[in-house]
Design a protein around this motif. Structure first.
Motif, PDB file in Angstrom:
ATOM      1  N   UNK A 174      -6.786   3.015  -0.037  1.00  0.00           N
ATOM      2  CA  UNK A 174      -6.494   1.930  -0.636  1.00  0.00           C
ATOM      3  C   UNK A 174      -7.613   1.005  -0.455  1.00  0.00           C
ATOM      4  N   UNK A 213       6.124   5.239  -4.531  1.00  0.00           N
ATOM      5  CA  UNK A 213       5.069   4.250  -4.109  1.00  0.00           C
ATOM      6  C   UNK A 213       3.828   4.925  -4.262  1.00  0.00           C
ATOM      7  N   UNK A 214       3.609   6.198  -4.345  1.00  0.00           N
ATOM      8  CA  UNK A 214       2.084   6.866  -4.615  1.00  0.00           C
ATOM      9  C   UNK A 214       1.926   6.988  -6.134  1.00  0.00           C
ATOM     10  N   UNK A 261       3.135   4.724  -8.208  1.00  0.00           N
ATOM     11  CA  UNK A 261       2.477   3.327  -8.504  1.00  0.00           C
ATOM     12  C   UNK A 261       0.973   3.286  -8.739  1.00  0.00           C
ATOM     13  N   UNK A 262       0.182   4.174  -7.835  1.00  0.00           N
ATOM     14  CA  UNK A 262      -1.211   3.936  -7.781  1.00  0.00           C
ATOM     15  C   UNK A 262      -1.731   5.117  -8.855  1.00  0.00           C
ATOM     16  N   UNK A 289       0.906  -1.108   0.011  1.00  0.00           N
ATOM     17  CA  UNK A 289      -0.042  -0.117  -0.107  1.00  0.00           C
ATOM     18  C   UNK A 289       1.001   1.226  -0.076  1.00  0.00           C
ATOM     19  N   UNK A 290       0.541   2.407   0.307  1.00  0.00           N
ATOM     20  CA  UNK A 290       0.889   3.642   0.237  1.00  0.00           C
ATOM     21  C   UNK A 290       2.049   3.816   1.206  1.00  0.00           C
ATOM     22  N   UNK A 291       2.686   5.030   1.313  1.00  0.00           N
ATOM     23  CA  UNK A 291       3.737   5.144   2.439  1.00  0.00           C
ATOM     24  C   UNK A 291       3.089   5.577   3.717  1.00  0.00           C
ATOM     25  N   UNK A 344       1.301   9.487   3.976  1.00  0.00           N
ATOM     26  CA  UNK A 344       2.173  10.117   3.063  1.00  0.00           C
ATOM     27  C   UNK A 344       1.851  10.008   1.633  1.00  0.00           C
ATOM     28  N   UNK A 345       1.274   8.998   1.059  1.00  0.00           N
ATOM     29  CA  UNK A 345       0.698   8.885  -0.180  1.00  0.00           C
ATOM     30  C   UNK A 345      -0.595   9.574  -0.266  1.00  0.00           C
ATOM     31  N   UNK A 358      -3.658   8.542   0.438  1.00  0.00           N
ATOM     32  CA  UNK A 358      -4.829   7.771  -0.477  1.00  0.00           C
ATOM     33  C   UNK A 358      -5.543   6.895   0.523  1.00  0.00           C
ATOM     34  N   UNK A 396      -7.968   2.941  -5.642  1.00  0.00           N
ATOM     35  CA  UNK A 396      -7.131   3.683  -4.988  1.00  0.00           C
ATOM     36  C   UNK A 396      -7.725   5.287  -5.055  1.00  0.00           C
TER      37      UNK A 396
END
Lengths: 321, 434
Positions: free
Chosen positions: A160, B101-102, B104-105, A133-135, A155-156, A158, A172
């Motif tokens: 999920x 990583x972000x 990627x989505x 998954x994201x950070x 940090x991403x 999002x 996402x």
């Protein structure tokens, strides 16, 4: 006579210690759990647990608790009849939060340092799956029908969406900065997500996975950057949600039908996570900086008690069974 | 030393270098191996390295170029205070990993190349290489003396690219931002000086002795501090320049009291010493026993290893585990630059991400758009000042072992944004010598 009184008091005390309901609060900086008697609102016991305890949930029958001991890299299982640690689950590194599937045997945990969601089968104690998954994954929620679960990544930025049957990441959705907590509504039609730095709560349609509403908060006399939504709880039978606003030191009361913010309740400093008692007449909040728990009447929105606990209270749950 | 390399070997060394130039050789335990690698890497440091990362051709790629103008090291700086070889670029590497990583989505990825040389001419020559021509964002680490020249070269060679100033706090550079996409991700000296002045006000400290070295940045920091003193009503009892005449590591205990002796008593010492020439010897040696702030003692920084709040601990962990050293403010400024670019990319349409030459332009437009904010472990959204193009951010006040607090301190208010109590909000524009 004196002896009798003392022994009577002692038996009363020990009776009180095990009287239900009780609230369990993890103290992140003390490596302990405080137990609050929900009739006297006193701390009746403090138990040592693993390093940096944060997420805390009860099993469906409320006989066991699952505790994220983040710095000990494990989820501890506590037998609540005698408050002893009876086992560990292989959580992976730095588990922060946990969520239980309605089947009662699957537990999900977010590994903040590894950008992974770990799925664990409780009876066998085995990892069933690890999903990228994201950070800094953080908030976890499982739908009430058990078909879908979500994890937010801080940090991403999002949400999920994970199919609980296949363990596949099916969608996402972007959300405002630093998403923390997530909750499905009782009918599973909507998902509520708080964004700490974005200062908002986003409401997603769970079918389309699209954002349908964004709530932002304006509090007189509080600088907007201090409004940092974290913990969310939704009431079962009444159209209200409560959102902890972090360093704004307030909890927002939101009507879930009109999406209107009806009230702000002033609590302790850096309010963090929230939990209800059984009939949802009381709401508990952990206040990290002031090291206490506020106990709030959910109808009058009055803080009825403030209970001093350990340093940096984080997770909270109420046991009534 | 003659290094005879086949191209495969060179690639392998290059990879080790970026892992180690980048990991400060922390992971390499063997002394001899370390020396060998260091010398090989030094040779290569003068040229370039490309980040060994898997680049997918099926998704949008945004290219980042880290450019470092190597500054000759000043003699006398204790080795333990020298800047790490991978200063800044290490923070960018972590950010690239996080952003991908972000990505990627969301079907985008960032890639990074790095080049360093001691002169602008060499940088200019290297920029002729076609593999740098697709750079959409530049992370620039250059001294004030070469900064404007570097900007001119970049404006000629890569006119579309957004430039991030990741390492230079000089306020004068903020005047270069008018009309060009030059974003300052490292806090300015004025922000740092204002943060210290707020702390002085809260502590009711008024009389201050100001000390400075010879470096250009020392003068810049000192002049910012003089501004802060005026703004926050502090008094400078004296201003002294370090004379640089003896080895402090042996004589500090006897020499510093002499140097810091003044007619009028002071309550604190402010020090500007970019190259660590003397400030480190001040605490506990000053004539009057008072706190030391600035480039020693209580430091005002864009980032410090002791900052753990707002999830920062996770970033600190990722950084230390990868590079075996604490993350500093230049690493963070590079991290912040890449994360800002990545946040902007998320807000761009896929068309804007792919149109070959315009990526940098749309990136700049998105970044400098009014409502643009970025989250970066500072407890509040960070935005960019429209006039100076300085990223607004809290200043961390910390000493070596602990965080003291973050400025703006409570009670310092501003009509628009509390962060605007730190630094200059507006600027006069400097002329560009294009």
């Amino acid at each position: 006579m004196k002896f009798r009184l003392v022994s009577l008091l002692c038996s009363l005390a020990s009776f009180t210690a095990f009287a239900l309901p009780q609230a369990y609060v993890t103290n992140e900086k003390d490596n302990t759990i405080s137990i609050i008697d929900m009739q006297s609102f006193d701390v009746v016991d403090t138990i040592d647990v693993g390093e940096r305890p944060r997420g805390f949930i009860l099993s469906a029958d409320q006989r066991h608790a699952y505790i994220c001991a983040s710095d000990a890299d494990r989820i501890q299982i506590m037998d609540l009849s005698n408050h002893t640690i009876v086992g560990d689950l292989p959580s992976g590194a730095d588990p922060e939060t946990i969520a239980l599937h309605p089947n009662g045997t699957t537990i999900y945990t977010a590994n903040e340092d590894d950008a992974l969601l770990t799925v664990i089968d409780i009876p066998s104690g085995e990892v069933i799956s690890q999903i990228d998954v994201g950070v800094e994954p953080e908030g976890l929620a499982v739908s009430h029908d058990g078909k879908m679960m979500v994890v937010t990544s801080e940090t991403t930025n999002m949400v999920h969406w994970i199919d609980t049957q296949t363990h596949e990441n099916v969608a996402n959705s972007l959300v405002d900065a630093r998403p923390r907590d997530a909750h499905f509504t009782m009918d599973d039609k909507y998902l509520w997500v708080s964004s700490e730095i974005g200062g908002t709560v986003s409401i997603f349609d769970t079918q389309t996975k699209q954002k349908v509403h964004t709530l932002s908060f304006e509090i007189k006399g509080v600088y907007r950057d201090k409004v940092q939504p974290v913990g969310i709880v939704l009431m079962k039978d009444s159209p209200y949600a409560f959102v902890a606003l972090g360093p704004a030191n307030r909890i927002a009361v939101i009507n879930t039908e009109t999406f209107k913010i009806e009230d702000y309740i002033l609590v302790g400093r850096r309010v963090w996570q929230l939990a209800f008692n059984e009939d949802q007449s009381l709401l508990l909040s952990t206040n990290g900086v002031s090291g206490d728990v506020s106990i709030i009447n959910t109808t009058s929105h009055k803080v009825e008690h403030t209970v001093k606990v350990g340093r940096y209270p984080w997770g909270v749950a109420v046991k009534w069974k | 030393m003659t290094v005879h390399c086949s191209s495969t070997l060179l690639r392998a060394i290059n990879f080790v270098c970026l892992k180690s130039a980048v990991a400060s050789l922390g992971g390499v335990k063997h002394g001899l191996m370390k020396t060998l690698l260091l010398s090989t890497c030094t040779l290569l440091a003068l040229s370039t390295y490309t980040y060994a990362q898997e680049i997918r051709s099926d998704i949008d790629t945004i290219s980042i170029l880290h450019i470092q103008l190597l500054q000759p090291s000043t003699p006398g700086t204790p080795s333990y205070l020298k800047r790490p070889v991978n200063n800044g670029v290490a923070g960018a590497a972590i950010a690239i990993e996080d952003a991908n990583i972000t990505g990627k989505f969301l079907s985008y990825q960032l890639s990074m190349q790095s080049l360093s040389a001691p002169t602008i001419t060499e940088i200019k020559t290297q920029l002729n290489e076609p593999n740098y021509h697709n750079a959409n964002a530049i992370l620039l680490d250059a001294p004030s003396s070469d900064f404007q020249a570097a900007i001119s070269v970049l404006q000629q060679r890569l006119p579309e690219a957004v430039i991030f100033n990741i390492a230079n706090s000089d306020d004068a550079l903020r005047t270069l931002s008018c009309g060009i996409p030059l974003v300052h991700s490292i806090p300015s000296y004025q922000m740092k000086a204002d943060a210290l002045a707020q702390w002085f006000r809260v502590k009711r400290i008024k009389e201050i002795l100001a000390l400075h070295g010879k470096h250009h940045n020392d003068m810049a920091f000192l002049s910012a501090f003089k501004q802060s003193a005026k703004k926050f009503k502090l008094e400078l009892v004296d201003v002294k320049q370090w004379s640089d005449s003896f080895d402090l590591r042996r004589a500090a205990f006897s020499e510093i009291p002499q140097f810091t002796r003044t007619k009028t008593r002071y309550d604190a010492v402010f020090t500007a010493d970019f190259d660590a020439q003397f400030a480190y010897a001040l605490p506990f040696n000053t004539y009057y026993q008072v706190p030391v702030v600035g480039d020693a003692g209580l430091k005002s920084l864009g980032w410090h290893a002791t900052h753990e709040q707002w999830g920062a601990r996770q970033l600190q962990n990722r950084f230390t585990e990868t590079f075996n050293r604490p993350m500093n403010e230049v690493d963070f400024a590079a991290y912040l630059s890449v994360i800002s670019a990545a946040t902007a990319i998320q807000q761009m349409t896929s068309d804007a991400r792919t149109s070959d030459t315009k990526v940098g332009q749309s990136l700049a437009l998105t970044l400098l758009n009014d409502g643009f904010t970025v989250a970066a472990y500072r407890g509040r959204p960070l935005s960019i000042r429209p006039s100076t193009k300085q990223i607004r951010q809290p200043i961390t006040l910390a000493h070596e072992d602990a965080l003291v607090t973050h400025a703006p301190l409570e009670g310092f208010l501003h009509q628009n944004d509390e962060l605007d109590t730190l630094g200059n909000i507006n600027t006069t524009c400097a002329k560009h010598n294009n």
